[in-house]
Write an enzyme that holds these catalytic residues in place. Structure first.
Site, PDB file in Angstrom:
ATOM      1  CG  ASP A  26      -2.078   0.944   1.111  1.00 50.74           C
ATOM      2  OD1 ASP A  26      -2.363   1.400  -0.018  1.00 50.74           O
ATOM      3  OD2 ASP A  26      -2.710   1.238   2.146  1.00 50.74           O
ATOM      4  CG  HIS A  43      -0.386   2.254  -9.218  1.00 55.20           C
ATOM      5  ND1 HIS A  43      -0.555   1.837  -7.920  1.00 55.20           N
ATOM      6  CD2 HIS A  43      -1.481   3.019  -9.507  1.00 55.20           C
ATOM      7  CE1 HIS A  43      -1.702   2.329  -7.440  1.00 55.20           C
ATOM      8  NE2 HIS A  43      -2.267   3.054  -8.375  1.00 55.20           N
ATOM      9  CG  LEU A 137       9.594 -16.766  -4.226  1.00 57.40           C
ATOM     10  CD1 LEU A 137       9.544 -16.763  -2.698  1.00 57.40           C
ATOM     11  CD2 LEU A 137       9.965 -15.374  -4.738  1.00 57.40           C
TER      12      LEU A 137
HETATM   13  C1  IPE Z   1      -5.377  -2.672  -0.216  1.00 57.99           C
HETATM   14  O1  IPE Z   1      -5.057  -1.335  -0.365  1.00 57.99           O
HETATM   15  C2  IPE Z   1      -5.356  -3.360  -1.540  1.00 57.99           C
HETATM   16  C3  IPE Z   1      -4.039  -3.504  -2.155  1.00 57.99           C
HETATM   17  C4  IPE Z   1      -2.900  -3.164  -1.633  1.00 57.99           C
HETATM   18  C5  IPE Z   1      -4.042  -4.080  -3.464  1.00 57.99           C
HETATM   19  P1  IPE Z   1      -6.203  -0.214  -0.502  1.00 57.99           P
HETATM   20  O2  IPE Z   1      -5.490   1.068  -0.600  1.00 57.99           O
HETATM   21  O3  IPE Z   1      -7.118  -0.558  -1.612  1.00 57.99           O
HETATM   22  O4  IPE Z   1      -6.989  -0.372   0.863  1.00 57.99           O
HETATM   23  P2  IPE Z   1      -7.842   0.685   1.681  1.00 57.99           P
HETATM   24  O5  IPE Z   1      -8.803   1.316   0.716  1.00 57.99           O
HETATM   25  O6  IPE Z   1      -6.870   1.673   2.254  1.00 57.99           O
HETATM   26  O7  IPE Z   1      -8.502  -0.139   2.744  1.00 57.99           O
HETATM   27  C1  IPE Z   2      -1.587   0.262  -3.323  1.00 56.16           C
HETATM   28  O1  IPE Z   2      -1.358   1.618  -3.355  1.00 56.16           O
HETATM   29  C2  IPE Z   2      -1.825  -0.320  -4.690  1.00 56.16           C
HETATM   30  C3  IPE Z   2      -3.235  -0.652  -4.958  1.00 56.16           C
HETATM   31  C4  IPE Z   2      -4.196  -0.633  -4.077  1.00 56.16           C
HETATM   32  C5  IPE Z   2      -3.570  -1.026  -6.323  1.00 56.16           C
HETATM   33  P1  IPE Z   2      -2.546   2.672  -3.341  1.00 56.16           P
HETATM   34  O2  IPE Z   2      -2.914   2.969  -4.743  1.00 56.16           O
HETATM   35  O3  IPE Z   2      -3.672   2.201  -2.490  1.00 56.16           O
HETATM   36  O4  IPE Z   2      -1.835   3.924  -2.698  1.00 56.16           O
HETATM   37  P2  IPE Z   2      -2.451   4.918  -1.642  1.00 56.16           P
HETATM   38  O5  IPE Z   2      -2.949   4.106  -0.484  1.00 56.16           O
HETATM   39  O6  IPE Z   2      -3.577   5.645  -2.333  1.00 56.16           O
HETATM   40  O7  IPE Z   2      -1.326   5.803  -1.284  1.00 56.16           O
HETATM   41 MG    MG Z   3      -4.074   2.407  -0.537  1.00 56.35          MG
END
Ligand code: IPE
Ligand code: IPE
Ligand code: MG
Length: 244
Positions: A26, A43, A137
């Protein structure tokens, strides 16, 4: 004796390594926004980090790595972000197929596939088949994954088995065998980056007894050194599984 040393001894020693690590990657969006860049740049950096962490796992003693790449809830994001992420997944598979095969990585996916585009589904199946003989792995990528969705799909499969008379009194193993992760060990440790302290629908069944680590580091900044430090701390934990 230092308290930490005593604890390490009681938990099997500081060399206790997690065999299976799962990561909620995240913070990509915030990483990019902080720099005034589009979220997709975050990303793309995040995908580079995956490569680095995957390469580091064998040296870190990790044999199973499961990463959360896209949740069933992430479809709520803008079309641009969702399509951009799907493009990143396609490119990751296309570009990494050769090196993952050569490096002994077995790549698998969990999550519902029907909603993914046909080209991505085809790439996923072909790399799963291509790397099926590898075991250095076990890398599992969760795409369109949601724990509740997985459990609902598993319940459907289990109901069919019961209807066919293949399963009688339903036990935990019968349900586990119907999950996307059938045959995978449960994660010993779940790491979430970016400072959020929630699980966001990730592996609710499989992580019922996992240890958790929440780190403020945003995923694009998360290095193998960060991971090594977390694994060292894991070595000091006492896992009881309900015993004494
Ligand atoms: C969780 O992150 C999903 C992934 C890392 C793929 P999100 O950013 O979607 O989760 P919330 O919205 O903070 O719970
Ligand atoms: C995690 O990073 C990747 C996915 C959920 C696809 P985020 O896109 O949720 O990044 P933040 O949480 O908005 O910073
Ligand atoms: Mg996120």
């Amino acid at each position: 004796m230092a308290a930490e040393t005593a604890q390490a001894l009681s938990s099997g020693g500081a060399d206790q390594r997690p065999r299976h690590v799962a990561i909620i990657m995240d913070g990509n969006g915030r990483w990019a926004t902080e720099r005034g860049w589009p979220r997709l740049v975050g990303h793309r950096r995040g995908a580079e980090r995956v490569k680095q962490i995957v390469q580091a796992c064998p040296d870190l003693g990790v044999n199973w790595l499961t990463v959360y790449a896209f949740s069933t809830e992430n479809w709520k994001r803008s079309t641009e972000e969702v399509l951009g992420l799907m493009r990143i997944f396609r490119r990751y598979i296309e570009r990494e197929a050769e090196s993952l095969s050569a490096e002994g990585v077995r790549l698998r996916f969990i999550g519902g596939r029907d909603r993914l585009d046909a080209k991505l589904q085809q790439l996923m199946s072909s790399i799963e088949a291509r790397t099926a003989g590898n075991s250095l792995l076990n890398l599992t990528v969760a795409i369109n994954y949601g724990g509740r969705d997985e459990l609902a799909r598993a319940a459907g499969r289990l109901a069919q088995k019961v209807a066919r008379g293949e399963v009688g009194a339903v036990g935990e193993d019968d349900l586990a065998a119907c999950l996307d992760t059938a045959g995978h060990p449960d994660p010993d440790l779940v790491i979430r980056t970016s400072g959020e302290t929630r699980t966001s629908n990730f592996l609710p069944w499989q992580a019922a007894y996992s240890e958790y680590e929440f780190t403020p580091t945003l995923w694009p900044d998360f290095t193998p050194d960060h991971m090594a430090a977390i694994l060292d701390r894991f070595g000091l934990r006492e896992r009881r599984f309900g015993g004494v």
